[in-house]
Every structure is written in structure tokens, then in C-alpha cells.
Scaffold this active site. Structure first.
Site, PDB file in Angstrom:
ATOM      1  N   ASP A   1       0.856  -1.185   0.000  1.00 45.72           N
ATOM      2  CA  ASP A   1       0.000   0.000   0.000  1.00 45.72           C
ATOM      3  C   ASP A   1       0.891   1.234   0.000  1.00 45.72           C
ATOM      4  OD1 ASP A   1      -2.598   1.324   0.172  1.00 45.72           O
ATOM      5  OD2 ASP A   1      -1.976   1.942   2.169  1.00 45.72           O
ATOM      6  N   SER A   2       0.288   2.358  -0.349  1.00 41.11           N
ATOM      7  CA  SER A   2       1.037   3.613  -0.328  1.00 41.11           C
ATOM      8  C   SER A   2       1.360   4.048   1.095  1.00 41.11           C
ATOM      9  CB  SER A   2       0.233   4.712  -1.031  1.00 41.11           C
ATOM     10  OG  SER A   2      -0.992   4.930  -0.357  1.00 41.11           O
TER      11      SER A   2
ATOM     12  N   CYS B   1      -4.279  -1.152  -2.314  1.00 41.75           N
ATOM     13  CA  CYS B   1      -4.316   0.282  -2.595  1.00 41.75           C
ATOM     14  C   CYS B   1      -5.174   0.465  -3.836  1.00 41.75           C
ATOM     15  CB  CYS B   1      -2.902   0.808  -2.837  1.00 41.75           C
ATOM     16  SG  CYS B   1      -2.815   2.542  -3.329  1.00 41.75           S
TER      17      CYS B   1
ATOM     18  N   GLU C   1      -2.601   9.475   7.527  1.00 46.01           N
ATOM     19  CA  GLU C   1      -1.157   9.246   7.599  1.00 46.01           C
ATOM     20  C   GLU C   1      -0.509  10.119   8.676  1.00 46.01           C
ATOM     21  OE1 GLU C   1       0.934   7.092   5.880  1.00 46.01           O
ATOM     22  OE2 GLU C   1      -0.837   6.118   5.036  1.00 46.01           O
TER      23      GLU C   1
ATOM     24  N   CYS D   1     -10.964   3.171  -1.025  1.00 42.95           N
ATOM     25  CA  CYS D   1      -9.579   3.382  -0.599  1.00 42.95           C
ATOM     26  C   CYS D   1      -9.405   2.594   0.680  1.00 42.95           C
ATOM     27  CB  CYS D   1      -9.307   4.872  -0.355  1.00 42.95           C
ATOM     28  SG  CYS D   1      -7.691   5.213   0.402  1.00 42.95           S
TER      29      CYS D   1
ATOM     30  N   HIS E   1      -7.516   3.053   3.099  1.00 42.56           N
ATOM     31  CA  HIS E   1      -7.400   3.874   4.301  1.00 42.56           C
ATOM     32  C   HIS E   1      -8.770   4.124   4.940  1.00 42.56           C
ATOM     33  CE1 HIS E   1      -3.395   4.854   2.710  1.00 42.56           C
ATOM     34  NE2 HIS E   1      -3.108   5.444   3.857  1.00 42.56           N
TER      35      HIS E   1
END
Length: 270
Positions: free
Chosen positions: A7-8, A70, A162, A194, A196
Site C-alpha cells: 500500500d502507499s 491500494c 497518515e 480506498c 485507508h
């Protein structure tokens, strides 16, 4: 050998957690490209190059099968990777497939013509890059007709997660949901496009109301991965150790991951 999860940043931990809960004996190696997060504001070539570099790093860890946890990478890079870059002995899977399977109640191998499905009005919340790619709508159109998809680019949400700023993330979610509801007042379903976003899923549900079914990816991806490994057992491998790697600061990333997931996770430098 283990299964890789890329994932990013932190979002893919939601997928890893669901996979680990469903298959506790499966060794996993997680790589978060926190140094370059978020991907959702980058162009397609940049996303492709960063995703390839991350996947290659997981190959170095013995992960012949990598899950792109992601949506931005799945939308902007996966097809190009599979068509022109991926070696024959490696597999990279995205996260769109299980979501569309669930929404349309069709298995991915069902290649019959698109047909009407029960859900007619769908809200899609995703990063700007995922929304711009229209990958979700394109894949959905292969399997369903008559579905109105209203997409909302959710700028800032990944950055707030993040940074570990839950209050900002929840405020941004409320703002983005309000913007979408002005265009589609009565969605029947909402896609959290997403990985996240499950970390703030309660904020999405609260803003949308109890009558909107929220589809979140982690459990769907875990179920799909288990099915894939049952059909391709050689990709499971003989490994036993799970690891967490990051291109960012391991101490900082460990702290943010622990904050959001409510249990300790120790990252190592990639």
C-alpha cells in the site's frame, strides 16, 4: 515465501488485518510506501513506477503473490503491470475485483453479458486519482447495467490518516459525504474505494445515515484471497514469519499504525 501486501501507506493494514484474522497461519509481508504517500494526487506514470518498485521489494522478501491493497495503485497501475511488466511466475492482484463481486452478486469468472442488479444508486468515495481513472465504473459496466455511480474525490483524508489526525480525517469525511449527497441525495450503497477509509468507516456511516449500506474492502479481499489460495495453493508458500516494512520512518509509522489499529505494530525500514 509469504504473501505480500502493498500500500502507499497505512491503509493496507486494514486488508492485512482481515487476511490475518481469516487465515492466521498465513505468513504476510506488508510494505507501506509511506515516504511517497499519498498516491492519490500523483499522475499515472508516477503511481506505476512507485507501485512496481514496491512490488519488486516484496519479491525480494520471497512474495511471489502480492496484493495491491491500494485502490489508487489498482486503478492506475495494475492493468498495465499485468499486461506489460509482470513475469510469468509472479502474481499481482488488486482490490477492485472482490468489491464488484459483492456489489453485483456475480463471481469474477462469470463472463455472461451485463445484467441489471438490485442496487441502482451507488456512491463511490475514493482518492482523486482513483476517481479520475474511472476504473471502478469501467469494471462495473462489464457486469452490470442500470447502475448510477456518483464518485466523490476525497482529497485530504489519506493525508490526515497518515498524519494520525483522526479529528481532521473525520471532519473531511463529513464534508465529502455532504458534497456527494448534494448530487445524489439517496444512495442505496456506498463504496469505500480506498483501503485507508475503513479506519474512519464509522464517520462515513454516520454521515450517510443508517439506510445506506457501506461496502468496505478488507473482509471482501480476505475472502477472495482465501478462495484464490485454495485454487492456487503453490502461491501460499512454506514461509512462517510475518513482517512489516516501510519506506518511511519506522518509529513514526509504527506509532501511527498502533494509534489507528489499537494494537502494537512494529515496522522495519524497507
Amino acid at each position: 515465501m509469504a504473501v505480500g501486501v502493498f500500500d502507499s501507506g497505512l491503509g493496507g493494514l486494514t486488508v492485512l488485518g482481515a487476511v490475518a484474522a481469516r487465515m492466521p497461519d498465513l505468513p504476510l509481508v506488508y510494505l507501506g510506501d509511506n515516504r511517497h504517500a499519498p498516491y492519490g494526487v500523483r499522475d499515472a506514470d508516477d503511481i506505476f513506477n512507485l507501485t512496481c518498485a514496491g512490488v519488486e521489494r516484496l519479491w525480494d522478501e520471497g512474495c511471489d503473490l502480492v496484493i495491491l491493497a491500494c485502490n489508487t495503485a489498482s486503478a492506475a497501475a495494475l492493468k498495465r503491470m499485468q499486461e506489460k511488466w509482470l513475469p510469468a511466475d509472479k502474481r499481482v492482484l488488486g482490490v477492485f475485483v472482490p468489491m464488484i463481486e459483492a456489489l453485483t452478486e456475480r463471481r469474477w469468472g462469470d463472463n455472461s453479458p451485463p445484467r441489471e442488479v438490485e442496487v441502482k444508486h451507488v456512491a463511490l468515495f475514493a482518492t482523486p486519482a482513483t476517481v479520475a481513472s474511472r476504473a471502478f465504473q469501467r469494471e462495473l459496466a462489464f457486469r452490470a447495467i442500470g447502475v448510477d455511480v456518483e464518485a466523490q474525490p476525497c482529497g485530504g483524508v489519506v493525508d490526515a490518516i497518515e498524519m494520525g489526525d483522526e479529528i481532521l480525517a473525520e471532519a473531511l469525511v463529513a464534508s465529502h459525504v455532504e458534497a456527494l449527497l448534494r448530487r445524489m441525495p439517496h444512495p442505496e450503497a456506498a463504496i469505500l474505494g480506498c483501503t485507508h477509509y475503513p479506519l474512519v468507516q464509522a464517520a462515513f456511516q454516520n454521515a450517510l445515515g443508517p439506510n445506506v449500506r457501506v461496502y468496505s474492502q478488507p473482509d471482501l479481499v480476505a475472502e477472495s484471497l482465501e478462495d484464490y489460495l485454495d485454487r492456487h495453493p503453490r502461491m501460499r508458500g512454506p514461509g512462517t514469519q510475518s513482517r512489516f516494512l516501510t519506506t518511511g520512518d519506522p518509529v513514526r509509522v509504527s506509532g501511527k499504525a498502533t494509534q489507528f489499529l489499537r494494537h502494537a505494530i512494529r515496522f522495519e525500514s524497507a
